[in-house]
Design an enzyme around this catalytic site. Structure first.
Site, short mmCIF file in Angstrom:
data_model
loop_
_atom_site.label_atom_id
_atom_site.label_comp_id
_atom_site.label_asym_id
_atom_site.label_seq_id
_atom_site.Cartn_x
_atom_site.Cartn_y
_atom_site.Cartn_z
N ASN A 29 12.66 31.42 2.65
CA ASN A 29 11.80 32.61 2.61
C ASN A 29 11.46 33.24 1.49
OD1 ASN A 29 11.94 32.21 5.48
ND2 ASN A 29 13.43 34.05 5.84
N VAL A 31 11.06 31.31 -1.46
CA VAL A 31 9.87 30.51 -2.02
C VAL A 31 8.67 30.54 -1.15
CG1 VAL A 31 9.41 28.16 -1.93
CG2 VAL A 31 11.61 28.77 -2.44
N SER A 80 14.63 28.14 10.49
CA SER A 80 14.58 29.38 11.48
C SER A 80 13.36 29.57 12.10
CB SER A 80 15.08 30.62 10.94
OG SER A 80 14.23 30.92 10.02
N ASP A 91 0.50 32.09 5.05
CA ASP A 91 -0.28 31.18 4.79
C ASP A 91 -1.79 31.50 5.00
OD1 ASP A 91 1.27 29.11 3.67
OD2 ASP A 91 1.23 27.92 5.80
#
Length: 206
Positions: A29, A31, A80, A91
């Site tokens: 997360n 990253v 997860s 994104d």
């Protein structure tokens, strides 16, 4: 289409750096968040200011490295549902920054002309349609259907947009960018239609 074929290569390329990050205790997360921030900064600071040679190169590296969080999650067995949600959500911010910055630069860097108007409109449609592609899949899954695939997945859209900008940055005329954004706009809308019909077919079967 390209996104599906590139995932295996991405895993091979990023296995080594992902292992290094895992040893440092970096989480997938983290990253994801850092990659999103870098992509937005690069898009606004480079694409938005008309730096269409270095900008696409920097963004191509950042966006290609976007899969590093997935590789890290696989290596550390820390995948997860929230991580997938976070990655998909952020994104959309990256995509909006890329196409929004390209569209802004077209309006700000070029004199009024038919080609500039064409490219600007195509950029706006690309930005909206690209977000709708992802929304169509998410909404379909929310009602119990699958709506994946299509002729223009995320990787396809970004490659075409960034290549178009890079070519114009090298000196080609603006209509090259207009054509690239027109393809992104058309293919994104077509993909939305594909996903709508896929969801309808599956839900009708149920």
């Amino acid at each position: 289409m390209l996104g599906n074929h590139g995932r295996g290569l991405e895993e091979q390329v990023f296995n080594a750096p992902a292992k290094a990050l895992a040893r440092l205790g970096v989480t997938p997360n983290q990253v994801t968040v850092v990659g999103t921030v870098l992509s937005i900064v690069a898009a606004v600071g480079l694409l938005g200011t008309g730096k269409w040679v270095i900008g696409p190169i920097v963004l191509a590296f950042i966006l290609f490295a976007d899969s590093l969080d997935g590789t890290l999650a696989r290596l550390t067995d820390s995948s997860s549902t929230f991580g997938a949600f976070l990655d998909s959500t952020l994104d959309r911010l990256s995509d909006g920054a890329v196409f929004g910055s390209l569209t802004f630069a077209i309006a700000a860097q070029y004199a009024p002309s038919a080609v500039r108007t064409w490219a600007f409109i195509a950029g706006l449609i690309s930005m909206i349609a690209a977000l709708t592609v992802s929304y169509a899949r998410a909404r379909a899954e929310a009602v119990g259907a699958q709506a994946k695939g299509g002729i223009a997945e995320r990787t396809d859209r970004l490659i075409i947009g960034l290549v178009g900008a890079f070519l114009v940055g090298l000196g080609l005329p603006l209509w090259v960018m207009a054509l690239a954004l027109t393809w992104v706009a058309f293919a994104s809308l077509f993909t939305v239609g594909q996903r709508i019909f896929a969801a309808k077919r599956e839900l009708s079967g149920k």
